[in-house]
Motif scaffolding. Structure first.
Motif, PDB file in Angstrom:
ATOM      1  N   SER A 292       0.839  -1.200   0.000  1.00 38.88           N
ATOM      2  CA  SER A 292       0.000   0.000   0.000  1.00 38.88           C
ATOM      3  C   SER A 292       0.876   1.253   0.000  1.00 38.88           C
ATOM      4  CB  SER A 292      -0.954  -0.020   1.188  1.00 38.88           C
ATOM      5  OG  SER A 292      -1.859   1.057   1.132  1.00 38.88           O
ATOM      6  N   GLY A 293       0.648   2.180   0.942  1.00 42.44           N
ATOM      7  CA  GLY A 293       1.411   3.427   0.967  1.00 42.44           C
ATOM      8  C   GLY A 293       2.812   3.298   1.507  1.00 42.44           C
ATOM      9  N   GLY A 294       3.197   2.115   1.978  1.00 41.15           N
ATOM     10  CA  GLY A 294       4.577   1.864   2.375  1.00 41.15           C
ATOM     11  C   GLY A 294       4.918   2.123   3.826  1.00 41.15           C
ATOM     12  N   ALA A 295       3.975   2.656   4.625  1.00 41.55           N
ATOM     13  CA  ALA A 295       4.289   3.015   6.005  1.00 41.55           C
ATOM     14  C   ALA A 295       4.671   1.794   6.843  1.00 41.55           C
ATOM     15  CB  ALA A 295       3.106   3.748   6.631  1.00 41.55           C
ATOM     16  N   TRP A 296       3.945   0.699   6.678  1.00 37.62           N
ATOM     17  CA  TRP A 296       4.217  -0.483   7.490  1.00 37.62           C
ATOM     18  C   TRP A 296       5.565  -1.108   7.130  1.00 37.62           C
ATOM     19  CZ3 TRP A 296       0.772  -3.285  10.973  1.00 37.62           C
ATOM     20  CH2 TRP A 296      -0.340  -2.511  11.351  1.00 37.62           C
ATOM     21  N   THR A 297       5.874  -1.137   5.856  1.00 33.51           N
ATOM     22  CA  THR A 297       7.168  -1.686   5.437  1.00 33.51           C
ATOM     23  C   THR A 297       8.297  -0.809   5.930  1.00 33.51           C
ATOM     24  OG1 THR A 297       6.096  -2.538   3.440  1.00 33.51           O
ATOM     25  CG2 THR A 297       8.491  -2.476   3.438  1.00 33.51           C
ATOM     26  N   ARG A 298       8.116   0.501   5.854  1.00 35.14           N
ATOM     27  CA  ARG A 298       9.127   1.444   6.350  1.00 35.14           C
ATOM     28  C   ARG A 298       9.329   1.268   7.854  1.00 35.14           C
ATOM     29  NH1 ARG A 298      13.555   4.528   6.399  1.00 35.14           N
ATOM     30  NH2 ARG A 298      13.217   6.757   6.737  1.00 35.14           N
ATOM     31  N   ALA A 299       8.250   1.149   8.600  1.00 37.93           N
ATOM     32  CA  ALA A 299       8.361   0.964  10.053  1.00 37.93           C
ATOM     33  C   ALA A 299       9.028  -0.369  10.378  1.00 37.93           C
ATOM     34  CB  ALA A 299       6.985   1.044  10.689  1.00 37.93           C
ATOM     35  N   LEU A 300       8.716  -1.403   9.618  1.00 38.12           N
ATOM     36  CA  LEU A 300       9.307  -2.716   9.861  1.00 38.12           C
ATOM     37  C   LEU A 300      10.811  -2.698   9.667  1.00 38.12           C
ATOM     38  CD1 LEU A 300       8.522  -5.680  10.537  1.00 38.12           C
ATOM     39  CD2 LEU A 300       8.381  -6.088   8.074  1.00 38.12           C
ATOM     40  N   ILE A 314       0.319  -6.142  -5.168  1.00 38.07           N
ATOM     41  CA  ILE A 314      -0.288  -6.510  -6.450  1.00 38.07           C
ATOM     42  C   ILE A 314      -0.449  -5.316  -7.383  1.00 38.07           C
ATOM     43  CG2 ILE A 314      -2.693  -6.193  -5.726  1.00 38.07           C
ATOM     44  CD1 ILE A 314      -3.320  -8.806  -7.266  1.00 38.07           C
ATOM     45  N   ASN A 315      -0.560  -4.114  -6.827  1.00 37.87           N
ATOM     46  CA  ASN A 315      -0.824  -2.919  -7.631  1.00 37.87           C
ATOM     47  C   ASN A 315       0.428  -2.044  -7.683  1.00 37.87           C
ATOM     48  OD1 ASN A 315      -1.750  -0.595  -8.861  1.00 37.87           O
ATOM     49  ND2 ASN A 315      -3.648  -0.498  -7.690  1.00 37.87           N
ATOM     50  N   LYS A 316       1.078  -2.011  -8.845  1.00 39.57           N
ATOM     51  CA  LYS A 316       2.313  -1.243  -8.982  1.00 39.57           C
ATOM     52  C   LYS A 316       2.080   0.265  -8.857  1.00 39.57           C
ATOM     53  CE  LYS A 316       2.102  -1.056 -14.067  1.00 39.57           C
ATOM     54  NZ  LYS A 316       2.785  -1.427 -15.319  1.00 39.57           N
ATOM     55  N   GLY A 317       0.820   0.687  -8.928  1.00 40.24           N
ATOM     56  CA  GLY A 317       0.514   2.104  -8.773  1.00 40.24           C
ATOM     57  C   GLY A 317       0.931   2.650  -7.416  1.00 40.24           C
ATOM     58  N   TYR A 318       0.955   1.789  -6.394  1.00 37.05           N
ATOM     59  CA  TYR A 318       1.365   2.244  -5.066  1.00 37.05           C
ATOM     60  C   TYR A 318       2.825   2.675  -5.045  1.00 37.05           C
ATOM     61  CZ  TYR A 318      -3.006   0.855  -2.860  1.00 37.05           C
ATOM     62  OH  TYR A 318      -4.320   0.768  -2.493  1.00 37.05           O
ATOM     63  N   LEU A 319       3.646   2.081  -5.893  1.00 37.10           N
ATOM     64  CA  LEU A 319       5.054   2.482  -5.948  1.00 37.10           C
ATOM     65  C   LEU A 319       5.182   3.913  -6.447  1.00 37.10           C
ATOM     66  CD1 LEU A 319       6.822  -0.740  -7.292  1.00 37.10           C
ATOM     67  CD2 LEU A 319       6.145  -0.138  -4.968  1.00 37.10           C
ATOM     68  N   ASP A 320       4.306   4.315  -7.365  1.00 38.06           N
ATOM     69  CA  ASP A 320       4.312   5.698  -7.838  1.00 38.06           C
ATOM     70  C   ASP A 320       3.920   6.646  -6.707  1.00 38.06           C
ATOM     71  OD1 ASP A 320       4.949   4.869 -10.436  1.00 38.06           O
ATOM     72  OD2 ASP A 320       2.841   4.553 -10.951  1.00 38.06           O
ATOM     73  N   ILE A 321       3.005   6.212  -5.867  1.00 39.42           N
ATOM     74  CA  ILE A 321       2.610   7.018  -4.702  1.00 39.42           C
ATOM     75  C   ILE A 321       3.772   7.125  -3.721  1.00 39.42           C
ATOM     76  CG2 ILE A 321       1.107   7.075  -2.669  1.00 39.42           C
ATOM     77  CD1 ILE A 321      -0.419   7.760  -5.184  1.00 39.42           C
ATOM     78  N   ILE A 322       4.409   6.008  -3.435  1.00 38.32           N
ATOM     79  CA  ILE A 322       5.509   5.969  -2.468  1.00 38.32           C
ATOM     80  C   ILE A 322       6.657   6.881  -2.895  1.00 38.32           C
ATOM     81  CG2 ILE A 322       7.302   4.468  -1.495  1.00 38.32           C
ATOM     82  CD1 ILE A 322       5.183   2.203  -1.558  1.00 38.32           C
ATOM     83  N   LYS A 323       6.953   6.901  -4.190  1.00 33.63           N
ATOM     84  CA  LYS A 323       8.060   7.728  -4.701  1.00 33.63           C
ATOM     85  C   LYS A 323       7.879   9.199  -4.350  1.00 33.63           C
ATOM     86  CE  LYS A 323       9.057   4.859  -8.767  1.00 33.63           C
ATOM     87  NZ  LYS A 323       8.929   4.764 -10.245  1.00 33.63           N
ATOM     88  N   GLN A 324       6.631   9.633  -4.240  1.00 33.71           N
ATOM     89  CA  GLN A 324       6.348  11.054  -4.043  1.00 33.71           C
ATOM     90  C   GLN A 324       6.264  11.456  -2.574  1.00 33.71           C
ATOM     91  OE1 GLN A 324       3.151  12.440  -6.778  1.00 33.71           O
ATOM     92  NE2 GLN A 324       3.292  10.410  -7.691  1.00 33.71           N
ATOM     93  N   ILE A 331      12.081   3.012   1.284  1.00 30.88           N
ATOM     94  CA  ILE A 331      11.924   1.560   1.132  1.00 30.88           C
ATOM     95  C   ILE A 331      12.223   1.113  -0.292  1.00 30.88           C
ATOM     96  CG2 ILE A 331      10.175   1.516   2.943  1.00 30.88           C
ATOM     97  CD1 ILE A 331       8.081   0.943   0.754  1.00 30.88           C
ATOM     98  N   LEU A 332      12.168   2.059  -1.250  1.00 29.05           N
ATOM     99  CA  LEU A 332      12.428   1.702  -2.644  1.00 29.05           C
ATOM    100  C   LEU A 332      13.920   1.513  -2.908  1.00 29.05           C
ATOM    101  CD1 LEU A 332       9.980   4.195  -4.413  1.00 29.05           C
ATOM    102  CD2 LEU A 332       9.563   1.807  -3.791  1.00 29.05           C
ATOM    103  N   ASN A 333      14.762   2.053  -2.031  1.00 30.56           N
ATOM    104  CA  ASN A 333      16.214   1.962  -2.220  1.00 30.56           C
ATOM    105  C   ASN A 333      16.926   1.224  -1.093  1.00 30.56           C
ATOM    106  OD1 ASN A 333      16.116   3.705  -4.603  1.00 30.56           O
ATOM    107  ND2 ASN A 333      15.686   5.375  -3.169  1.00 30.56           N
ATOM    108  N   ASP A 334      16.168   0.748  -0.115  1.00 25.54           N
ATOM    109  CA  ASP A 334      16.771   0.019   1.008  1.00 25.54           C
ATOM    110  C   ASP A 334      17.263  -1.345   0.512  1.00 25.54           C
ATOM    111  OD1 ASP A 334      17.299  -1.449   3.360  1.00 25.54           O
ATOM    112  OD2 ASP A 334      15.857  -0.237   4.481  1.00 25.54           O
ATOM    113  N   PRO A 335      18.564  -1.642   0.653  1.00 23.73           N
ATOM    114  CA  PRO A 335      19.113  -2.902   0.119  1.00 23.73           C
ATOM    115  C   PRO A 335      18.534  -4.163   0.746  1.00 23.73           C
ATOM    116  CG  PRO A 335      20.746  -1.763   1.480  1.00 23.73           C
ATOM    117  CD  PRO A 335      19.611  -0.815   1.291  1.00 23.73           C
TER     118      PRO A 335
END
Length: 506
Positions: A292-300, A314-324, A331-335
Motif C-alpha cells: 500500500s502506501g509503504g508506512a508499514w514496510t518502512r516501520a518494519l 499486487i498494484n504497482k501504482g502504489y510504488l508511484d505514490i511511495i516515490k512522491q 523503502i524503494l532503495n533500502d538494500p
C-alpha cells in the motif's frame, strides 16, 4: 460483404466486453470494492443483450438496408460512450452516490441494448443463404464475435487500462464505434473508407489518455495530493481537514492506510506492528503482503535484527505514490527490502521454499471482493508453511471475529490485539513488559532510535500503546462483540466474510 460483417462482429464483441470491464471498474469505485459489483454489471449487460437482440431481430424484418440501420445504431452507441464520463462526472457527487449509481445502471442497460441490436444484423449480413450453408455462416459470425469478446476483456481490461484512464477509454471506445458506424453508413469507395478511417484515427489520437472526468466531482471537495489510475482501479491520497490527518490512502475509494510513521502521534496505529518486536526476540527475515502506501514496510525496517524484508504488492501504482512521499520512499532503495509486484498468495505458492520469522498482512476490509484469498483457512495453511519455528503471522481482521476462529483452526495459538489485529503462531505469544521495553528501545530508523525519551511518555505515541496491548482469545472477543451467532471458519468455498457476513450482515 461477409468479411465486413465478420469484422463488425469481432469489433462489436471487443467494444462490448471492453465496456463491461470499464463499468466494473466504475462500480467497484462507487461500491467500494464490494463483491457483488461485477455480478451487478453482468446482470445489467445480460438484460440489455436480451432486450437488444429482440429489437435487432425486429429491425432485420422491418428494414432492407441493414448496413445503414446498423451504422446508425453503432454511431448512437458511440456518442453515448463518449458522453459517459461527462454524465458520471455530473452525477457522481458527494451527496448523490445513489443517484449516480442509478444513472450508471441505466447507461449500462442502454449501451448493452445498442450493442446487442448489432448482433442479429451482422448475422444477416454475414450469412450466405443462397448456397445453403447457413449453419457454417452463422458459426463464423459467432467465432469472430467470441474472438472480439475475448480480446476486449484482455486488451482493454488487462493491458490498456495501465496506460489509459477509464474516462479516456470510454471516449476512445466511443470514437471507435462512431468510426465503425460511419463505415457502415457510407458508400464503401476507397476514398470514403480511407477518409473515415484517417479522421477517426486522428480523433482517437487527440484524446488525452489520462483524464479523470468520472472521478473529478468525487475529489472536488477533498484535498487530493496524489492520484493514480490503472487496471486495478483508482488510488488517491487525501487530507482530512476535520480531523487534521494528512496523506490518507484510499484504494478504489476505500480507506487503505495512512502515510505516516510518526511514533509520537501514532495515527496509523503502527503499535500493532511494533508489538512483533516486543514479542519476537530476534526476527531475521520478514514478509509483507500488501505494501500500500509503504508506512508499514518502512516501520518494519526499524527492526535491527531483520536482514531481509520481502514485500509483495499486487498494484504497482502504489510504488508511484511511495516515490512522491519522502517519509516512505526510502523503502524503494533500502538494500534489505525486496519489493515484488505480484499476488501475495500466488507468490507464496511459487516461493514455498522461503521461510520467514514474521509475516505481516495489513489486510483490507474483510467484506471487500477477493479478500477471502487472504483470510481463508487455505491461505493460513500456505502462510504457516512459510513460517520458521517460532514464526508469527500478524494480519488485520478488520474486526471480523471469524478470522480469529479461522486462524485458531490452523495455528496452535492465535490472539486478538488492538483494533482486531491478529497474531498467530505455533509457539505461545507472551507480552512481557520488561522484555517488550528492552526490545522497543532497540528499534532504529535512519541511524537513530525510533522512540525518543519524549515520545515514550506520550499517551498517543506508539511506545505506550504497544505496551498496554491486550491479547484476547476467541471467547473474550465473542463476549466483547455480544455475537448472537457462532463464529465460523472462513474457507475458499464459503467466502463468508464477503457474502454471508459482508458489509451489512455481521
Amino acid at each position: 460483404m461477409k468479411y465486413f460483417a465478420w469484422s463488425i462482429s469481432l469489433l462489436v464483441g471487443l467494444m462490448s466486453l471492453g465496456q463491461e470491464m470499464l463499468w466494473f471498474r466504475v462500480f467497484s469505485f462507487i461500491l467500494g470494492g464490494q463483491p457483488f459489483a461485477f455480478a451487478l454489471v453482468l446482470v445489467l449487460f445480460l438484460l440489455g443483450i436480451a432486450y437488444g437482440a429482440g429489437r435487432g431481430k425486429m429491425m432485420c424484418t422491418r428494414y432492407s438496408n441493414l448496413f445503414f440501420v446498423g451504422g446508425i445504431v453503432l454511431t448512437i452507441a458511440g456518442f453515448t460512450d463518449i458522453m459517459i464520463p461527462f454524465i458520471i462526472q455530473f452525477t457522481l457527487q458527494e451527496n448523490s452516490i445513489l443517484f449516480s449509481f442509478f444513472i450508471c445502471c441505466i447507461l449500462i442497460f442502454i449501451l448493452a441494448t445498442l450493442m446487442a441490436i448489432l448482433f442479429p444484423i451482422v448475422h444477416h449480413l454475414g450469412t450466405n443463404i443462397a448456397n445453403g450453408k447457413i449453419g457454417s455462416s452463422v458459426s463464423k459470425v459467432y467465432f469472430f464475435n467470441i474472438i472480439g469478446s475475448t480480446l476486449g476483456s484482455l486488451l482493454i481490461g488487462g493491458v490498456l487500462l495501465d496506460y489509459i484512464s477509464i474516462s479516456s477509454m470510454f471516449i476512445i471506445t466511443g470514437m471507435v464505434c462512431v468510426t465503425l458506424g460511419s463505415l457502415m453508413i457510407i458508400k464503401k469507395t476507397a476514398v470514403s473508407v480511407t477518409t473515415v478511417v484517417i479522421l477517426g484515427s486522428i480523433c482517437i489520437g487527440l484524446v488525452d489518455k489520462h483524464t479523470n472526468y468520472i472521478f473529478a466531482n468525487t475529489f472536488k471537495n477533498l484535498s487530493v495530493n496524489n492520484y493514480v489510475e490503472n487496471r486495478y482501479g483508482v488510488i488517491h491520497i487525501v487530507n482530512d481537514d476535520k480531523k487534521g490527518r494528512k496523506n490518507i490512502v484510499l484504494g478504489n475509494n476505500v480507506y487503505d492506510g495512512i502515510i505516516s510513521i510518526n511514533p509520537d502521534d501514532d495515527i496509523n496505529d503502527l503499535n500493532r506492528l511494533y508489538l512483533l518486536a516486543a514479542v519476537h526476540p530476534s526476527p531475521k527475515k520478514a514478509l509483507v503482503i500488501g505494501v500500500s502506501g509503504g508506512a508499514w514496510t518502512r516501520a518494519l525496517s526499524s527492526f535491527p535484527t531483520l536482514q531481509t524484508i520481502d514485500a509483495i504488492e499486487i498494484n504497482k501504482g502504489y510504488l508511484d505514490i511511495i516515490k512522491q512521499h519522502p517519509e516512505v520512499s526510502p523503502i524503494l532503495n533500502d538494500p534489505k527490502i525486496n519489493i515484488y509486484i505480484d499476488d501475495g498468495r500466488r507468490w507464496l505458492k511459487r516461493n514455498c521454499d522461503k521461510k520467514y520469522d514474521l509475516i505481516v498482512m495489513n489486510t483490507t476490509y474483510h467484506w471487500r471482493s477477493g479478500v477471502t484469498n487472504l483470510l481463508s483457512q487455505e491461505m493460513m495453511e500456505i502462510v504457516k508453511n512459510s513460517l520458521n519455528p517460532n514464526g508469527i503471522l500478524a494480519f488485520n481482521s478488520t474486526r471480523s471475529p471469524d478470522t480469529l476462529k479461522t486462524a485458531q483452526s490452523v495455528f496452535k495459538y492465535a490472539y486478538w490485539g488492538t483494533l482486531g489485529f491478529i497474531y498467530a503462531s505455533d509457539s505461545m505469544i507472551k507480552l512481557d513488559e520488561v522484555v517488550a521495553e528492552a526490545n522497543l528501545n532497540k528499534l532504529i530508523l535512519d541511524g537513530k532510535p525510533l522512540f525518543s525519551e519524549e515520545s515514550k511518555q506520550r499517551e498517543s505515541g506508539a511506545y505506550k500503546k504497544t505496551l498496554i496491548t491486550k491479547l484476547l482469545n476467541l471467547g473474550e472477543v465473542e463476549k466483547l462483540y455480544n455475537l448472537d451467532r457462532d463464529t465460523e471458519i472462513i474457507t475458499d468455498s464459503n467466502m463468508i466474510t464477503e457474502y454471508k457476513y459482508g458489509l451489512w450482515n455481521k
